[in-house]
Design a protein around this motif. Structure first.
Motif: not given
Length: 172
Positions: A58-79
Motif C-alpha cells: 500500500a502507498e503510505p497514507e498521505p499527510k494531512p494538509e497543515p491546519i491554518d490556525l489563523t483562518a479558524i472561524k468556528t467556535p472551539i467546541g465545534l472543531l
C-alpha cells in the motif's frame, strides 16, 4: 506449505494486496488488528498461516494538509480534536471573536467562542512620486521631472502616521 510467509512476517498494513495459493485470489487488507488481519474481500486466514505472498504494498497514507490556525472561524467546541489541540499547543498570540470582531485575547478556551492564532499583519510599503506635471498627480513610477518622493507604510490597511518626504534632484 512452507514456501510463503505468515502475515506477521510480511508486516502487512491496510490496503496491502496479498495472495495465498489455497485461496487462488488476491486479498486486500482492510485493517490490521491485534489478533490478525481483516480483509475487504472475505479472505479469512490467521496471521500465523504460512503461504502468503505480498502482491503490492500500500502507498503510505498521505499527510494531512497543515491546519491554518489563523483562518479558524468556528467556535472551539465545534472543531475536531486535532485542530483544538493544535490551537492550544501553538502558544499564541491569540485572538477571539467578540461582538466587535476579532480582538487580541488570552484564551479561556470557552467552547462557544471562536479562537484563532493572531495572523501576521500585512505590511506594505508604498512609494509615490509627484511634481512632474501640472496636475501634480502622484504616481508609483519615477519620472525624470519628479520633485518629491513620499514613502509610507500600511499595516493591515491602516496607514502609519510616520511618512517620509524627500525632495528629489531632477534626472537628466
Amino acid at each position: 506449505m512452507t514456501n510463503g510467509k505468515t502475515l506477521r512476517d510480511l508486516d502487512v498494513m491496510a490496503r496491502d494486496v496479498l495472495s495465498h495459493p489455497i485461496l487462488q485470489k488476491k486479498c486486500t487488507v482492510s485493517s490490521v488488528v491485534a489478533g490478525g488481519v481483516i480483509f475487504d474481500d472475505g479472505c479469512g486466514y490467521s496471521a500465523d498461516t504460512i503461504g502468503w505472498s505480498l502482491v503490492s504494498r500500500a502507498e503510505p497514507e498521505p499527510k494531512p494538509e497543515p491546519i491554518d490556525l489563523t483562518a479558524i472561524k468556528t467556535p472551539i467546541g465545534l472543531l475536531d480534536e486535532a485542530t483544538q489541540q493544535a490551537l492550544r499547543d501553538h502558544g499564541g498570540p491569540y485572538q477571539a471573536y467578540m461582538y466587535r470582531g476579532w480582538e487580541d485575547a488570552v484564551p479561556g478556551w470557552n467552547s462557544s467562542i471562536a479562537y484563532r492564532v493572531k495572523p501576521t499583519p500585512k505590511v506594505e510599503t508604498v512609494t509615490l512620486y509627484f511634481g512632474h506635471n501640472i496636475s501634480d498627480d502622484a504616481t508609483t513610477q519615477r519620472h525624470k521631472l519628479d520633485t518629491h518622493k513620499i514613502t509610507l507604510t500600511i499595516n493591515d490597511g491602516v496607514v502609519d502616521p510616520v511618512v517620509t518626504v524627500e525632495v528629489l534632484e531632477a534626472l537628466e
